[in-house]
Write an enzyme that holds these catalytic residues in place. Structure first.
Site, PDB file in Angstrom:
ATOM      1  N   TYR A   1      -4.026   4.048   6.849  1.00 14.13           N
ATOM      2  CA  TYR A   1      -4.550   3.034   7.771  1.00 14.13           C
ATOM      3  C   TYR A   1      -5.819   3.517   8.463  1.00 14.13           C
ATOM      4  CZ  TYR A   1      -0.354   0.235   7.264  1.00 14.13           C
ATOM      5  OH  TYR A   1       0.642  -0.543   6.747  1.00 14.13           O
TER       6      TYR A   1
ATOM      7  N   LYS B   1       0.841  -1.192   0.000  1.00 14.35           N
ATOM      8  CA  LYS B   1       0.000   0.000   0.000  1.00 14.35           C
ATOM      9  C   LYS B   1       0.872   1.235   0.000  1.00 14.35           C
ATOM     10  CE  LYS B   1       0.859   1.674   3.428  1.00 14.35           C
ATOM     11  NZ  LYS B   1       2.153   2.090   4.026  1.00 14.35           N
TER      12      LYS B   1
HETATM   13  P1  NAD Z   1      12.506   1.448   1.837  1.00 14.96           P
HETATM   14  O1  NAD Z   1      12.984   2.761   1.356  1.00 14.96           O
HETATM   15  O2  NAD Z   1      13.080   0.962   3.120  1.00 14.96           O
HETATM   16  O3  NAD Z   1      12.732   0.340   0.737  1.00 14.96           O
HETATM   17  C1  NAD Z   1      12.507   0.584  -0.625  1.00 14.96           C
HETATM   18  C2  NAD Z   1      13.408  -0.274  -1.473  1.00 14.96           C
HETATM   19  O4  NAD Z   1      13.221   0.110  -2.830  1.00 14.96           O
HETATM   20  C3  NAD Z   1      14.904  -0.111  -1.147  1.00 14.96           C
HETATM   21  O5  NAD Z   1      15.516  -1.377  -1.195  1.00 14.96           O
HETATM   22  C4  NAD Z   1      15.405   0.764  -2.280  1.00 14.96           C
HETATM   23  O6  NAD Z   1      16.760   0.529  -2.591  1.00 14.96           O
HETATM   24  C5  NAD Z   1      14.505   0.314  -3.434  1.00 14.96           C
HETATM   25  N1  NAD Z   1      14.388   1.280  -4.519  1.00 14.96           N
HETATM   26  C6  NAD Z   1      14.374   0.965  -5.824  1.00 14.96           C
HETATM   27  N2  NAD Z   1      14.276   2.045  -6.582  1.00 14.96           N
HETATM   28  C7  NAD Z   1      14.239   3.099  -5.744  1.00 14.96           C
HETATM   29  C8  NAD Z   1      14.155   4.496  -5.947  1.00 14.96           C
HETATM   30  N3  NAD Z   1      14.051   5.036  -7.180  1.00 14.96           N
HETATM   31  N4  NAD Z   1      14.134   5.298  -4.866  1.00 14.96           N
HETATM   32  C9  NAD Z   1      14.188   4.785  -3.619  1.00 14.96           C
HETATM   33  N5  NAD Z   1      14.273   3.448  -3.368  1.00 14.96           N
HETATM   34  C10 NAD Z   1      14.305   2.618  -4.430  1.00 14.96           C
HETATM   35  O7  NAD Z   1      10.913   1.549   1.951  1.00 14.96           O
HETATM   36  P2  NAD Z   1       9.943   0.597   2.759  1.00 14.96           P
HETATM   37  O8  NAD Z   1       9.657   1.191   4.081  1.00 14.96           O
HETATM   38  O9  NAD Z   1      10.419  -0.787   2.726  1.00 14.96           O
HETATM   39  O10 NAD Z   1       8.585   0.758   1.904  1.00 14.96           O
HETATM   40  C11 NAD Z   1       8.420   0.100   0.667  1.00 14.96           C
HETATM   41  C12 NAD Z   1       6.922  -0.042   0.360  1.00 14.96           C
HETATM   42  O11 NAD Z   1       6.295  -0.764   1.409  1.00 14.96           O
HETATM   43  C13 NAD Z   1       6.161   1.270   0.262  1.00 14.96           C
HETATM   44  O12 NAD Z   1       5.156   1.157  -0.709  1.00 14.96           O
HETATM   45  C14 NAD Z   1       5.516   1.427   1.630  1.00 14.96           C
HETATM   46  O13 NAD Z   1       4.326   2.182   1.611  1.00 14.96           O
HETATM   47  C15 NAD Z   1       5.233   0.000   1.970  1.00 14.96           C
HETATM   48  N6  NAD Z   1       5.226  -0.262   3.418  1.00 14.96           N
HETATM   49  C16 NAD Z   1       4.196  -0.995   3.927  1.00 14.96           C
HETATM   50  C17 NAD Z   1       4.189  -1.312   5.266  1.00 14.96           C
HETATM   51  C18 NAD Z   1       3.093  -2.193   5.809  1.00 14.96           C
HETATM   52  O14 NAD Z   1       3.008  -2.374   7.017  1.00 14.96           O
HETATM   53  N7  NAD Z   1       2.267  -2.811   4.979  1.00 14.96           N
HETATM   54  C19 NAD Z   1       5.212  -0.868   6.106  1.00 14.96           C
HETATM   55  C20 NAD Z   1       6.253  -0.116   5.546  1.00 14.96           C
HETATM   56  C21 NAD Z   1       6.251   0.165   4.201  1.00 14.96           C
END
Ligand code: NAD
Length: 417
Positions: free
Chosen positions: A247, A159
């Protein structure tokens, strides 16, 4: 990071007790028992707190490629495959080959199942992969979903589904064209406290619902790469509303099982705070539901970590606080002359969500949080932002009705049998 996380190793190791594996902690008293460690499985790290039903044999579990090895993927999702019953971790997709190798080595994913973003399309020829789980910044969801569908795979997408309506619609259309399933990863719809609350509300145990309120936010850290893209409009879509305010919105909708018909909002960002050059900070909004229920909520990337949802009816009050934790939800219910705390032992919401997606693929049951469900929140969030910008109420009754109610579709207990 999006939501507050805790190190899984620090989670109290408890098990479910009572019928159907359910543990209710009534009256605030903890009922829990220690459980022994269970042996490691080939892929993933089992969590004793889950003690899932025995996993299906390897050849009957669906293989998933996890796309994006950032905070959420590494802290929660790859581990969740250690307790899924119907899914296995089959491949990793990352822009960092060394990281993919290290993670692959730890979770038993072979070198030839490690993909980069550029050669991602090669998954089309990999029969080990049935589905992909997209865990990338929001603005990249559409591209990778479309590529996955073109490769003939099913898509479970974090999401928000995307950053705008056109992207959500393109993803839904791509799923249809490919004849594959699309699910929005709304883990709370598979979470026992939320399911308990939904069922109580459907039974009218709080009387007639009058008001839902929610405040979900935290302080964004511009030095954290995981927050940097969250402050970038193109990659994030908007500020905390698209990240964690979602949420409150999604929760109100599934708790009430109805859709808002009108939204109003106010926006505020402190002048000079560089974090909010592109995205909103505080969004305070109201929604009116057809039954007459009023919602009042806020989200922010500058206030202290806040994580609560409250439902007030003519016959009682229920409070989720915390409401969106990965492992420690808590639900207090004051109704019928009683004051109870319901606290299920920690379970893996991600594993339940993934297993549900597998059940929908293999058994044809409806996807509880399908693409349309993700689209609905994106449309509503954009309406909320429009209301905030214009100062006017925005009508939101465009006829959407969810295709499956989690309260009746998702079973109790652990995993999805
Ligand atoms: P994050 O920044 O920690 O991870 C993102 C990943 O994408 C990294 O490995 C990064 O290297 C990669 N990436 C690839 N192309 C990129 C770019 N152009 N710019 C930045 N990063 C790039 O983020 P996250 O917290 O893991 O979130 C990722 C997704 O998960 C989002 O959509 C977020 O909304 C969702 N999320 C959901 C929950 C949940 O509880 N369901 C919790 C956290 C995050």
């Amino acid at each position: 990071m999006g939501e507050k996380r805790e190190d899984s190793a620090s989670v109290t190791r408890r098990t479910f007790v009572g019928a159907a594996g359910a543990s209710l902690l009534a009256g605030g008293a903890a009922i829990a028992q220690a459980v022994p460690e269970v042996p490691n499985r080939a892929v993933g790290r089992p969590r004793p707190r889950d003690l899932p039903a025995e996993p299906l044999p390897d050849d009957r579990r669906l293989g998933f490629a996890v796309v994006g090895l950032g905070k959420l993927a590494l802290s929660e999702i790859v581990d969740a495959f250690g307790v899924t019953r119907r899914a296995r971790l089959a491949a990793l997709v990352s822009g960092d080959r060394d990281k993919a190798r290290r993670v692959g080595a730890r979770y038993g994913v072979p070198e030839d199942a490690l993909y980069g973003y550029e050669d991602f399309d090669r998954i089309a020829g990999d029969p080990r992969i049935d589905a992909v789980y997209i865990v990338l910044p929001n603005g990249l969801h559409r591209e990778f979903a479309e590529r996955a569908f073109r490769a003939g795979k099913h898509v479970l997408c974090e999401k928000p589904l995307a950053t705008n309506v056109a992207d959500c619609e393109a993803m839904i259309a791509a799923a249809r064209t490919a004849g594959r399933k699309l699910m929005t990863a709304y883990r709370c719809q598979f979470e026992p406290h939320n399911l308990t609350a939904m069922r109580m509300l459907r039974r009218g145990e709080l009387g007639e619902i009058k008001v839902v309120s929610a405040d979900i936010g935290r302080a964004a850290d511009p030095t954290d790469p995981s927050d940097q893209w969250r402050l970038d409009r193109e990659l994030a879509g908007s500020g905390s509303l698209f990240d964690i305010g979602i949420y409150a919105l999604n929760g109100a909708r599934f708790l009430l099982n109805e859709e808002p018909v009108e939204v109003r909002a106010q926006l505020f960002a402190k002048p000079g705070d560089a974090r909010f050059a592109e995205v909103e900070d505080v969004v305070a909004w109201q929604m009116r539901f057809p039954s007459g229920v009023l919602f009042n909520g806020s989200t922010s990337y500058s206030y202290a970590f806040s994580n609560s949802i409250q439902v007030i009816g003519t016959g009682g009050i229920m409070t989720f606080d915390p409401a969106i934790e990965y492992h420690a939800q808590r639900l207090r219910i004051r109704a019928g002359g009683q004051d109870r705390v319901i606290q299920w032992s920690p379970i893996d919401q991600f594993a339940r969500e993934i297993d549900h997606f597998c059940a929908s693929i293999s058994d044809g049951i409806p996807v509880v949080a399908d693409g349309e469900e993700g689209l609905q929140d994106v449309r509503l969030m954009l309406a909320i932002l429009e209301a905030g910008r214009t100062g006017r109420a925005v009508a939101t009754d465009w006829g959407y009705r969810r295709s499956a109610d989690p309260a009746t579709t998702v079973p109790d207990g652990q995993g999805v049998a």
